[in-house]
Design a protein around this motif. Structure first.
Motif, short mmCIF file in Angstrom:
data_model
loop_
_atom_site.label_atom_id
_atom_site.label_comp_id
_atom_site.label_asym_id
_atom_site.label_seq_id
_atom_site.Cartn_x
_atom_site.Cartn_y
_atom_site.Cartn_z
N ALA A 22 0.83 -1.21 0.00
CA ALA A 22 0.00 0.00 0.00
C ALA A 22 0.86 1.26 0.00
CB ALA A 22 -0.94 -0.01 1.21
N VAL A 23 1.99 1.22 0.71
CA VAL A 23 2.92 2.36 0.72
C VAL A 23 3.51 2.56 -0.67
CG1 VAL A 23 5.15 3.18 1.58
CG2 VAL A 23 3.47 2.24 3.17
N HIS A 24 3.89 1.47 -1.33
CA HIS A 24 4.44 1.56 -2.69
C HIS A 24 3.40 2.17 -3.64
CE1 HIS A 24 7.94 -0.43 -1.36
NE2 HIS A 24 7.53 -1.69 -1.51
N ARG A 25 2.17 1.71 -3.53
CA ARG A 25 1.12 2.24 -4.40
C ARG A 25 0.92 3.73 -4.16
NH1 ARG A 25 -5.24 0.49 -4.69
NH2 ARG A 25 -5.25 1.23 -2.54
N ASP A 26 0.91 4.13 -2.90
CA ASP A 26 0.70 5.54 -2.57
C ASP A 26 1.81 6.41 -3.14
OD1 ASP A 26 -0.79 7.62 -1.12
OD2 ASP A 26 1.03 7.75 0.08
N LEU A 27 3.05 5.92 -3.08
CA LEU A 27 4.19 6.66 -3.65
C LEU A 27 4.01 6.85 -5.15
CD1 LEU A 27 7.22 5.04 -1.78
CD2 LEU A 27 6.54 7.45 -1.68
N ILE A 28 3.58 5.79 -5.83
CA ILE A 28 3.39 5.85 -7.28
C ILE A 28 2.28 6.83 -7.64
CG2 ILE A 28 2.67 4.52 -9.31
CD1 ILE A 28 3.99 2.05 -7.86
N GLU A 29 1.16 6.75 -6.93
CA GLU A 29 0.03 7.63 -7.25
C GLU A 29 0.36 9.10 -6.98
OE1 GLU A 29 -3.42 6.33 -5.16
OE2 GLU A 29 -3.87 4.75 -6.61
N ARG A 30 1.02 9.38 -5.86
CA ARG A 30 1.29 10.77 -5.49
C ARG A 30 2.37 11.41 -6.35
NH1 ARG A 30 3.64 11.49 -1.06
NH2 ARG A 30 3.85 9.38 -0.25
N ASN A 31 3.34 10.60 -6.80
CA ASN A 31 4.49 11.18 -7.48
C ASN A 31 4.51 10.99 -8.99
OD1 ASN A 31 6.49 12.06 -5.17
ND2 ASN A 31 5.66 10.09 -4.55
N MET A 41 9.99 4.53 -10.90
CA MET A 41 9.58 3.94 -9.63
C MET A 41 10.77 3.63 -8.75
SD MET A 41 6.50 1.39 -10.81
CE MET A 41 5.00 2.04 -11.56
N ALA A 42 11.87 3.19 -9.37
CA ALA A 42 13.06 2.86 -8.59
C ALA A 42 13.59 4.08 -7.86
CB ALA A 42 14.13 2.28 -9.51
N ARG A 43 13.47 5.25 -8.47
CA ARG A 43 13.92 6.48 -7.81
C ARG A 43 13.06 6.82 -6.60
NH1 ARG A 43 15.17 8.00 -13.27
NH2 ARG A 43 13.16 9.05 -13.58
N LEU A 44 11.87 6.23 -6.54
CA LEU A 44 11.00 6.43 -5.38
C LEU A 44 11.21 5.36 -4.32
CD1 LEU A 44 7.63 7.20 -7.24
CD2 LEU A 44 9.17 8.86 -6.17
N GLY A 45 12.07 4.38 -4.64
CA GLY A 45 12.32 3.29 -3.70
C GLY A 45 11.37 2.13 -3.84
N VAL A 46 10.65 2.05 -4.97
CA VAL A 46 9.72 0.94 -5.21
C VAL A 46 10.46 -0.17 -5.95
CG1 VAL A 46 7.57 0.22 -6.32
CG2 VAL A 46 7.76 2.52 -5.34
N PRO A 47 10.60 -1.35 -5.35
CA PRO A 47 11.33 -2.45 -6.02
C PRO A 47 10.57 -2.98 -7.23
CG PRO A 47 10.35 -3.21 -3.97
CD PRO A 47 10.15 -1.73 -4.01
N PRO A 48 11.23 -3.21 -8.35
CA PRO A 48 10.56 -3.69 -9.57
C PRO A 48 9.79 -4.98 -9.37
CG PRO A 48 12.80 -2.99 -10.06
CD PRO A 48 12.67 -2.99 -8.57
N GLU A 49 10.32 -5.88 -8.53
CA GLU A 49 9.65 -7.17 -8.34
C GLU A 49 8.35 -7.06 -7.55
OE1 GLU A 49 12.95 -6.70 -5.24
OE2 GLU A 49 12.68 -6.37 -7.40
N ALA A 50 8.07 -5.87 -7.00
CA ALA A 50 6.83 -5.67 -6.26
C ALA A 50 5.71 -5.11 -7.13
CB ALA A 50 7.07 -4.73 -5.08
#
Length: 371
Positions: free
Chosen positions: A29-38, A76-85
């Motif tokens: 959920a944190v990863h999704r929120d980062l993607i949506e906001r940024n 996404m990687a620059r936001l700290g979201v791992p590709p495998e997730a």
């Protein structure tokens, strides 16, 4: 009545699988929120979902956009979201499932009434009219316990404006067969980068002074002559209604919907808290891209005109013996209003969101209060 074997057999034999996950729901959920906001304005984002079954964040990208997945992964990687997730889907932009044509062109029967015909008593699945075709989701009881009255739920965007009570008039099947008036329509929410429609659902009062609208069955939907999991199902009203309670969704649950454009269709829930975007008319009359947060996604085939349809689960014993209401159809992905046979997935606002947003106490069975 012919029932899709996939739906009945799946209910009677389904077991709940337990699988290990690399990420907790909170982490995803944190990863999704980062993607949506940024990245909302940087990539052609159509949908996001925390898929607990696959243990990933699903990112839906506009299938017509020219963008590489590698470029999205880099952002996404620059936001700290791992590709495998993350899992990506190319998909069409969802649209509100309302049909503004005079009347859907459906197969006719000389023996049984159709969902688009004049049918009493009122129950879920029938055509309703406000100078545009939608579906009666489900009749309900509303008001204070011990002093409730009948109404029904349908999609808010069917009323003409989302999030605004403009007193729209309703008839079944035509406006001239008046049955009720819009009573409550929860407002839109400013979610920072635009508007959110937390509850694309409206409550319509069934006025007993109108055309037999007191002949309504709260908590019931009509079942038709047959169901289908691959395309349009049956439209013929056999007279059999299914009584429903309420429940929350979970991944893989076998579900149904009955709508005026595609009839009785079956599928399963593939997302319990999906965020997507559709263009709808706001209270000021302007069409705007609007965020639908935490909706249910289901593979029940739908098309334009099915808006307002109830999503429900059937209990088989071994035939339909009751069930539970889960939500109201808001939008469809991959549907085509010009092609009856082309259908897509449905996005439904959940019962929990509806019950929290409405000021009215809404029940499927009349609440007599404490005696």
């Amino acid at each position: 009545m012919e029932i899709d074997d996939k739906s009945r057999d799946a209910y009677l034999s389904k077991e709940i699988p337990v699988q290990p996950g690399a990420y907790s729901f909170t982490e995803l959920a944190v990863h999704r929120d980062l993607i949506e906001r940024n990245l909302r304005d940087a990539i052609p984002l159509v949908l996001t979902d925390v898929d607990e079954r696959r243990n990933v964040v699903v990112i839906g990208l506009d299938e017509t956009a020219n963008i590489s997945i590698a470029d999205v992964i880099s952002k996404m990687a620059r936001l700290g979201v791992p590709p495998e997730a993350v899992v990506f889907e190319r998909m069409p932009i969802p649209q509100a499932a309302i049909d503004m044509s005079p009347d859907p062109k459906l197969p006719t029967s000389t023996l049984l009434p159709q969902l688009t015909d004049y049918v009493r008593p009122l129950a879920g699945g029938l055509k309703i009219d406000r100078n545009g075709g939608c579906t009666l989701g489900i009749p309900v009881w509303y008001g204070n316990p011990g002093n409730q009255t009948r109404g029904f739920l349908t999609a808010s965007h069917c009323t003409g404006f989302v999030g605004y009570n403009n007193g729209s008039q309703w008839g079944q099947p035509l406006l001239s067969n008046a049955i009720g008036v819009e009573f409550e329509d929860p407002p839109l929410t400013n979610c920072g980068s635009g508007y959110c429609d937390l509850t694309d659902a409206a409550l319509i009062d069934l006025n007993s002074a109108h055309d037999n609208s007191s002949m309504a069955l709260p908590g019931h939907v009509y079942l038709t002559d047959f169901s289908s999991s691959t395309g349009p199902g049956g439209y013929a009203v056999t007279g059999e209604t299914l009584p429903l309670g309420v429940q929350s969704p979970f991944m893989g649950l076998d579900v149904n919907k009955v709508g005026v454009r595609t009839g009785w269709t079956t599928g399963e829930i593939t997302g319990t808290c999906v965020t997507t975007y559709v263009v709808v008319r706001h209270p000021d009359g302007v069409q705007r891209l609007t965020r639908l947060p935490c909706y249910i996604r289901a593979t029940t085939p739908v098309n334009s005109g099915d808006s307002g349809s109830a999503l429900f689960r059937i209990v088989y014993d071994p035939d339909p013996d009751g069930g539970n209401f889960l939500g109201i159809l808001s939008a469809c992905s991959g549907c085509n209003p010009d092609v009856t046979s082309q259908t897509g997935d449905g996005f439904y606002v959940s019962w929990s969101a509806i019950s929290q947003a409405m000021n009215q106490h809404i029940t499927m069975v009349e609440d007599q209060g404490i005696e």
